[in-house]
Motif scaffolding. Structure first.
Motif, PDB file in Angstrom:
ATOM      1  N   UNK A 109       1.295  -1.178   0.133  1.00  0.00           N
ATOM      2  CA  UNK A 109       0.029   0.001  -0.215  1.00  0.00           C
ATOM      3  C   UNK A 109       0.686   1.345   0.198  1.00  0.00           C
ATOM      4  N   UNK A 110       0.432   2.160  -1.044  1.00  0.00           N
ATOM      5  CA  UNK A 110       1.362   3.536  -0.344  1.00  0.00           C
ATOM      6  C   UNK A 110       0.204   5.047  -0.518  1.00  0.00           C
ATOM      7  N   UNK A 111       0.754   5.833   0.170  1.00  0.00           N
ATOM      8  CA  UNK A 111       0.030   6.677   0.483  1.00  0.00           C
ATOM      9  C   UNK A 111       0.864   8.036   0.631  1.00  0.00           C
ATOM     10  N   UNK A 112       0.505   8.884  -0.410  1.00  0.00           N
ATOM     11  CA  UNK A 112       1.468  10.598   0.153  1.00  0.00           C
ATOM     12  C   UNK A 112       0.119  11.046   0.306  1.00  0.00           C
ATOM     13  N   UNK A 113       0.494  11.602   1.283  1.00  0.00           N
ATOM     14  CA  UNK A 113       0.092  13.373   2.175  1.00  0.00           C
ATOM     15  C   UNK A 113       0.881  14.061   1.780  1.00  0.00           C
ATOM     16  N   UNK A 114       0.627  14.594   0.521  1.00  0.00           N
ATOM     17  CA  UNK A 114       1.384  15.965  -0.043  1.00  0.00           C
ATOM     18  C   UNK A 114       0.630  17.746   0.557  1.00  0.00           C
ATOM     19  N   UNK A 220      -3.291   5.769  -2.816  1.00  0.00           N
ATOM     20  CA  UNK A 220      -4.147   7.394  -3.016  1.00  0.00           C
ATOM     21  C   UNK A 220      -2.849   8.721  -2.593  1.00  0.00           C
ATOM     22  N   UNK A 221      -3.087   9.731  -2.696  1.00  0.00           N
ATOM     23  CA  UNK A 221      -2.867  10.972  -2.667  1.00  0.00           C
ATOM     24  C   UNK A 221      -3.495  12.247  -1.749  1.00  0.00           C
ATOM     25  N   UNK A 222      -3.354  12.092  -0.645  1.00  0.00           N
ATOM     26  CA  UNK A 222      -3.882  13.036  -0.254  1.00  0.00           C
ATOM     27  C   UNK A 222      -3.742  14.907  -1.007  1.00  0.00           C
ATOM     28  N   UNK A 223      -4.235  15.651  -1.238  1.00  0.00           N
ATOM     29  CA  UNK A 223      -3.773  16.284  -1.225  1.00  0.00           C
ATOM     30  C   UNK A 223      -4.569  17.698  -0.793  1.00  0.00           C
ATOM     31  N   UNK A 224      -4.819  18.172   0.263  1.00  0.00           N
ATOM     32  CA  UNK A 224      -6.068  19.047   1.192  1.00  0.00           C
ATOM     33  C   UNK A 224      -5.439  19.987   1.435  1.00  0.00           C
ATOM     34  N   UNK A 235      -1.977  25.081 -10.292  1.00  0.00           N
ATOM     35  CA  UNK A 235      -3.108  24.112 -10.086  1.00  0.00           C
ATOM     36  C   UNK A 235      -3.260  23.022 -10.973  1.00  0.00           C
ATOM     37  N   UNK A 236      -3.187  23.441 -12.230  1.00  0.00           N
ATOM     38  CA  UNK A 236      -3.431  22.335 -13.342  1.00  0.00           C
ATOM     39  C   UNK A 236      -1.728  21.786 -13.229  1.00  0.00           C
ATOM     40  N   UNK A 237      -1.212  22.244 -13.019  1.00  0.00           N
ATOM     41  CA  UNK A 237       0.817  21.842 -13.523  1.00  0.00           C
ATOM     42  C   UNK A 237       0.801  20.841 -12.498  1.00  0.00           C
ATOM     43  N   UNK A 238       0.043  21.485 -11.766  1.00  0.00           N
ATOM     44  CA  UNK A 238       0.258  19.913 -10.278  1.00  0.00           C
ATOM     45  C   UNK A 238      -0.442  18.757 -10.053  1.00  0.00           C
ATOM     46  N   UNK A 239      -1.189  18.980 -10.475  1.00  0.00           N
ATOM     47  CA  UNK A 239      -2.959  17.930 -10.479  1.00  0.00           C
ATOM     48  C   UNK A 239      -2.489  17.504 -11.789  1.00  0.00           C
ATOM     49  N   UNK A 240      -1.668  16.968 -12.156  1.00  0.00           N
ATOM     50  CA  UNK A 240      -1.029  16.960 -13.708  1.00  0.00           C
ATOM     51  C   UNK A 240      -0.470  15.700 -13.306  1.00  0.00           C
ATOM     52  N   UNK A 252      -7.062  10.597  -5.514  1.00  0.00           N
ATOM     53  CA  UNK A 252      -6.534  11.775  -5.470  1.00  0.00           C
ATOM     54  C   UNK A 252      -7.695  12.654  -4.379  1.00  0.00           C
ATOM     55  N   UNK A 253      -7.145  12.728  -2.532  1.00  0.00           N
ATOM     56  CA  UNK A 253      -8.271  13.404  -2.185  1.00  0.00           C
ATOM     57  C   UNK A 253      -7.787  15.092  -1.770  1.00  0.00           C
ATOM     58  N   UNK A 254      -8.472  15.647  -2.374  1.00  0.00           N
ATOM     59  CA  UNK A 254      -8.518  17.292  -2.584  1.00  0.00           C
ATOM     60  C   UNK A 254      -9.967  17.179  -0.736  1.00  0.00           C
ATOM     61  N   UNK A 255      -9.703  19.103  -0.318  1.00  0.00           N
ATOM     62  CA  UNK A 255     -10.884  18.785   0.415  1.00  0.00           C
ATOM     63  C   UNK A 255     -12.145  19.192  -0.204  1.00  0.00           C
ATOM     64  N   UNK A 256     -12.661  19.461   0.326  1.00  0.00           N
ATOM     65  CA  UNK A 256     -14.232  20.185   0.027  1.00  0.00           C
ATOM     66  C   UNK A 256     -14.430  21.433  -1.195  1.00  0.00           C
TER      67      UNK A 256
END
Length: 481
Positions: A109-114, A220-224, A235-240, A252-256
């Protein structure tokens, strides 16, 4: 706060910060910008915000200045299990699906909190996984946590928190995973603390995904609450980049507040009860998903050389006369491959296939391709370095150290391998040895032009790696060459 600094000054400063750090301050947020520069002024040795702004505009921003600005211009406001809906989805749907899919194969399992801030988010993930992953020792779990703010990272690594970090958090976490201290703070259980690897990363500037900084093949990447600081273009560059850092079927998990049909158009939008997540298009082999979902939306280099030689099997040890030739041999390109890229002509194909498989999370297959590359060209240090990166992802720390030692035997001037071995030894608690490798890497990097891309680094420059080492590890002196 209404800004008092001249508009042209704030405009120039906003443009500079966007270019160098990715932080976006449009005119309507110039008051926030001035407030942050006012807070940063004492750390710059300046009497006021205007003097500080003028200094920043008068010369290139240094890494230390970026650290100060990151601390003063962003909000370090977080707590355990913040935005509970995301953690509910992780616990009830995503992790169970991954566990089922990989039970009979590579148990990883690989998860990143960015943008991990002071660590509450990645530690929340670690505590959740501690309850969910059966026979944890049989699984290779990677929890990477990165941030641009070094002060936040140091606090996170210490694992000590006050009452405010537990607001809205489940009551059981403090009783189960923390020990109270006399000063009223709480110390995180060492077992949980060690499960998270903290590292410096500037999402707006640094290279990722990459085997070099372990940002590839994430489930899974948390980037909230991070993307809100960027312009839409940044933001588009980072999301890519985050998209490419995920395996097929990854989340990809972002904040609401950061959800956007436009920005995340490359993902499949998945709506849960209480959360909206983004999924990278799944291949036929990606973990299937069952849920209530609407899918609409040295102390010297010589010392390192001796150590490498001692760890190198005799059958792979080149003759002494072959060593100078190995040191001067050109290294192959480190471009991260994709399935759609043309397959290079032999003999580079095994190495490229190894990278392709590693970037897709197929680690056993990647290791086999890498060993094929080594068999075809034993004197190429790049192959041993690549195998080390794969072995480390597989949780084979000792094997990775041996592969890095072989790479350094073949090329003692291989700066990125010194850096990797320093990180590995530090994670193993061998701090003296780690500092020697960091010092060696720093000394070697200073012999390169700052803008020169390093071999096997996926585009990381010598100057950028030197900044990272100086910021995160701060060796007292470089080893003499």
């Amino acid at each position: 706060m209404r800004p008092t600094l001249p508009a042209p000054l704030l405009s120039s400063l906003s443009e500079l910060l966007a270019a160098r750090t990715g932080l976006h301050f449009p005119e309507e947020r110039w008051g926030d910008l001035e407030r942050g520069i006012t807070a940063a002024a004492p750390d710059f040795g300046m009497p006021d915000a205007q003097s500080c702004a003028n200094q920043l505009l008068s010369a290139p921003i240094t890494q230390r200045e970026i650290e100060i600005l990151g601390r003063c211009l962003t909000v370090g406001e977080t707590y355990f299990f913040r935005e509970k809906g995301s953690f509910d989805v992780l616990e009830q749907h995503i992790v169970p699906a991954l566990l089922r899919a990989r039970e009979g194969s590579e148990r990883r399992l690989r998860i990143w909190s960015a943008g991990c801030c002071t660590g509450e988010e990645p530690y929340s993930i670690a505590m959740l996984l501690d309850r969910m992953v059966p026979q944890a020792g049989a699984w290779n779990v990677t929890l990477l946590a990165t941030d641009i703010n070094l002060a936040f990272l140091r606090k996170a690594a210490a694992g000590e928190y006050g009452e405010w970090s537990f607001r809205s958090a489940p009551g059981w976490i403090r009783d189960r995973y923390f020990q109270p201290r006399r000063d009223g703070r709480f110390k995180l259980d060492e077992r949980i603390r060690k499960r998270v690897t903290f590292s410096y990363l500037n999402l707006a500037d640094d290279t990722y995904p990459s085997l070099t900084n372990n940002t590839n093949a994430m489930d899974v990447i948390f980037c909230r609450n991070v993307l809100m600081y960027f312009s839409a273009e940044r933001a588009r560059t980072v999301i890519d980049k985050l998209y490419r850092a995920l395996v097929d079927g990854g989340w990809l998990i972002v904040s609401p507040a950061e959800t956007s049909i436009t920005l995340f158009s490359g993902f499949t939008t998945v709506e849960f009860d209480g959360a909206i997540l983004y999924r990278k298009d799944a291949s036929a082999t990606a973990p299937r998903f069952v849920s209530q979902v609407s899918a609409q939306v040295a102390d010297s280099l010589q010392q390192s050389w001796r150590l490498a030689r001692e760890n190198m099997p005799s059958e792979n040890r080149p003759a002494p006369e072959a060593f100078p030739e190995a040191m001067s041999a050109p290294l192959p390109s480190a471009d991260a491959g994709h399935d759609s890229a043309p397959i290079p002509a032999e003999p580079d194909r095994p190495s490229r296939k190894a990278r392709d498989c590693a970037n897709q999370g197929r680690l056993d297959e990647a290791a086999e391709w890498c060993r094929e590359a080594i068999a075809a060209d034993k004197l190429n240090p790049a192959h041993h370095y690549l195998l080390a990166a794969i072995q480390q992802e597989q949780g084979q720390g000792d094997a990775a150290a041996q592969s890095l030692a072989r790479a350094l035997y073949l090329d003692p001037h291989f700066a990125i391998a010194h850096y990797a071995l320093g990180n590995l030894r530090q994670s193993q608690g061998r701090h003296g040895e780690a500092q020697r490798h960091f010092a060696n890497a720093l000394a070697l990097l200073r012999a390169h032009p700052p803008g020169e891309a390093l071999p096997e680094s996926d585009g990381l420059t010598a100057g950028r790696l030197a900044e990272i080492i100086e910021s995160m590890h701060r060796p007292q002196h470089a080893a003499s060459l």
